[in-house]
Design a protein around this motif. Structure first.
Motif, PDB file in Angstrom:
ATOM      1  N   VAL A  33      32.544 -24.020  35.154  1.00  0.00           N
ATOM      2  CA  VAL A  33      33.822 -24.665  34.859  1.00  0.00           C
ATOM      3  C   VAL A  33      33.872 -26.016  35.563  1.00  0.00           C
ATOM      4  N   GLY A  34      34.533 -26.964  34.947  1.00  0.00           N
ATOM      5  CA  GLY A  34      34.700 -28.288  35.524  1.00  0.00           C
ATOM      6  C   GLY A  34      36.078 -28.841  35.244  1.00  0.00           C
ATOM      7  N   ARG A  35      36.400 -29.907  35.964  1.00  0.00           N
ATOM      8  CA  ARG A  35      37.711 -30.550  35.825  1.00  0.00           C
ATOM      9  C   ARG A  35      38.833 -29.506  35.882  1.00  0.00           C
ATOM     10  N   LEU A  36      38.688 -28.582  36.829  1.00  0.00           N
ATOM     11  CA  LEU A  36      39.623 -27.467  36.953  1.00  0.00           C
ATOM     12  C   LEU A  36      40.783 -27.829  37.871  1.00  0.00           C
ATOM     13  N   THR A  37      42.002 -27.561  37.409  1.00  0.00           N
ATOM     14  CA  THR A  37      43.197 -27.691  38.236  1.00  0.00           C
ATOM     15  C   THR A  37      43.588 -26.338  38.813  1.00  0.00           C
ATOM     16  N   ASP A  38      43.584 -25.304  37.954  1.00  0.00           N
ATOM     17  CA  ASP A  38      43.874 -23.939  38.367  1.00  0.00           C
ATOM     18  C   ASP A  38      43.265 -23.010  37.322  1.00  0.00           C
ATOM     19  N   SER A  39      43.540 -21.714  37.430  1.00  0.00           N
ATOM     20  CA  SER A  39      42.916 -20.747  36.532  1.00  0.00           C
ATOM     21  C   SER A  39      43.420 -20.852  35.092  1.00  0.00           C
ATOM     22  N   SER A  40      44.392 -21.701  34.843  1.00  0.00           N
ATOM     23  CA  SER A  40      44.929 -21.867  33.496  1.00  0.00           C
ATOM     24  C   SER A  40      44.546 -23.191  32.853  1.00  0.00           C
ATOM     25  N   ASN A  41      43.843 -24.067  33.616  1.00  0.00           N
ATOM     26  CA  ASN A  41      43.529 -25.397  33.096  1.00  0.00           C
ATOM     27  C   ASN A  41      42.152 -25.844  33.568  1.00  0.00           C
ATOM     28  N   ASN A 125      38.239 -29.824  40.677  1.00  0.00           N
ATOM     29  CA  ASN A 125      37.474 -28.645  41.083  1.00  0.00           C
ATOM     30  C   ASN A 125      36.368 -28.333  40.087  1.00  0.00           C
ATOM     31  N   ALA A 126      35.298 -27.715  40.592  1.00  0.00           N
ATOM     32  CA  ALA A 126      34.194 -27.249  39.757  1.00  0.00           C
ATOM     33  C   ALA A 126      33.764 -25.877  40.271  1.00  0.00           C
ATOM     34  N   GLY A 127      33.215 -25.048  39.384  1.00  0.00           N
ATOM     35  CA  GLY A 127      32.835 -23.710  39.842  1.00  0.00           C
ATOM     36  C   GLY A 127      32.089 -22.911  38.787  1.00  0.00           C
ATOM     37  N   VAL A 128      32.136 -21.586  38.948  1.00  0.00           N
ATOM     38  CA  VAL A 128      31.417 -20.659  38.067  1.00  0.00           C
ATOM     39  C   VAL A 128      32.405 -19.680  37.450  1.00  0.00           C
ATOM     40  N   ILE A 129      31.972 -19.081  36.331  1.00  0.00           N
ATOM     41  CA  ILE A 129      32.829 -18.151  35.611  1.00  0.00           C
ATOM     42  C   ILE A 129      31.983 -17.025  35.036  1.00  0.00           C
ATOM     43  N   ALA A 130      32.587 -15.848  34.871  1.00  0.00           N
ATOM     44  CA  ALA A 130      31.936 -14.697  34.252  1.00  0.00           C
ATOM     45  C   ALA A 130      32.962 -13.953  33.408  1.00  0.00           C
ATOM     46  N   ARG A 131      32.514 -13.431  32.271  1.00  0.00           N
ATOM     47  CA  ARG A 131      33.384 -12.634  31.403  1.00  0.00           C
ATOM     48  C   ARG A 131      32.609 -11.411  30.922  1.00  0.00           C
ATOM     49  N   ASP A 132      33.276 -10.268  30.880  1.00  0.00           N
ATOM     50  CA  ASP A 132      32.677  -9.040  30.360  1.00  0.00           C
ATOM     51  C   ASP A 132      33.579  -8.481  29.268  1.00  0.00           C
ATOM     52  N   ASN A 133      33.172  -8.673  28.019  1.00  0.00           N
ATOM     53  CA  ASN A 133      33.941  -8.185  26.877  1.00  0.00           C
ATOM     54  C   ASN A 133      33.214  -7.034  26.194  1.00  0.00           C
TER      55      ASN A 133
END
Length: 222
Positions: A33-41, A125-133
């Motif tokens: 994830v990049g250009r992150l403000t919070d978990s919704s943007n 902010n920048a970071g990592v993400i994971a999803r399990d569907n």
């Protein structure tokens, strides 16, 4: 979802990632994830596993609503034991990404967001993400290594100046300047008595282009 403040909205993010499972049903994703403000943007690239194929997606989340911008199907297949490099680059209104196997040469950019689709302009902010569907009973393990973010300022690469007139019918590049001290240009090839339209933009050191300037019109004296 985990992130860190990197001090700027223009980001070059990379990570070595692995999922220790293959989806039997549904899908699972790992990404950046990049250009992150919070978990919704935020902006995001996801490398998605299904049972038999993979997908590389560029997405944008605004106000808690996620929209797909573009996706491709890479040649990489799902593999629980495989480490993959994921890279996301964001500058101005531009966003692009790539994925490749550990030990393989880094490829060219694989997917680029269509012009005008990236609307998030803030978020340092920048970071990592994971999803399990998936419907699997046991949880999957998502692994990350060598996470890095390039300095927000990529540095000056060049200035590109283009000219348009009704005879050519298209914008053509007439100057590529690699010095930031360039403040003027004499267009000796402009047609006398015909209005020409000019525009200019910045290029960074990766040849990643910024937005075009406001257009300016002028004509040499007859």
């Amino acid at each position: 979802l985990a992130w860190v403040d990197v001090g700027g909205v223009d980001q070059d993010i990379m990570v070595l990632a692995r999922i220790n499972d293959v989806a039997e049903s549904g899908n699972m994703s790992i990404g950046l994830v990049g250009r992150l403000t919070d978990s919704s943007n935020y902006l995001v690239v996801e490398f998605r596993y299904s049972a038999t194929a993979t997908e590389l997606l560029l997405r944008q989340r605004v106000g808690g609503v996620t929209a797909d911008l573009i996706s491709i199907v890479p040649t990489l297949l799902p593999a629980a034991s495989a480490w993959r490099w994921i890279r996301l680059q964001i500058q101005g209104p531009n966003m692009r990404a790539k994925v490749w196997g550990w030990g393989d040469p880094q490829p060219d950019w694989m997917v680029t967001a269509p012009q005008g689709t990236v609307t998030i302009t803030t978020g340092t902010n920048a970071g990592v993400i994971a999803r399990d569907n998936t419907a699997a009973a046991a949880p999957s393990v998502y692994m990350y290594d060598q996470f890095s973010v390039a300095p927000p300022d990529y540095g000056f690469g060049g200035l590109e100046l283009q000219r348009f007139d009704y005879l050519t019918g298209t914008f053509e590049t007439i100057m590529l300047a690699t010095s930031p001290t360039v403040t003027g240009f004499n267009d000796y090839e402009a047609r006398v008595g015909i209005d020409s339209v000019y525009r200019i933009r910045n290029l960074n050191i990766y040849n990643f282009a910024g937005p075009w300037s406001t257009q300016v019109t002028g004509a040499p004296p007859v």
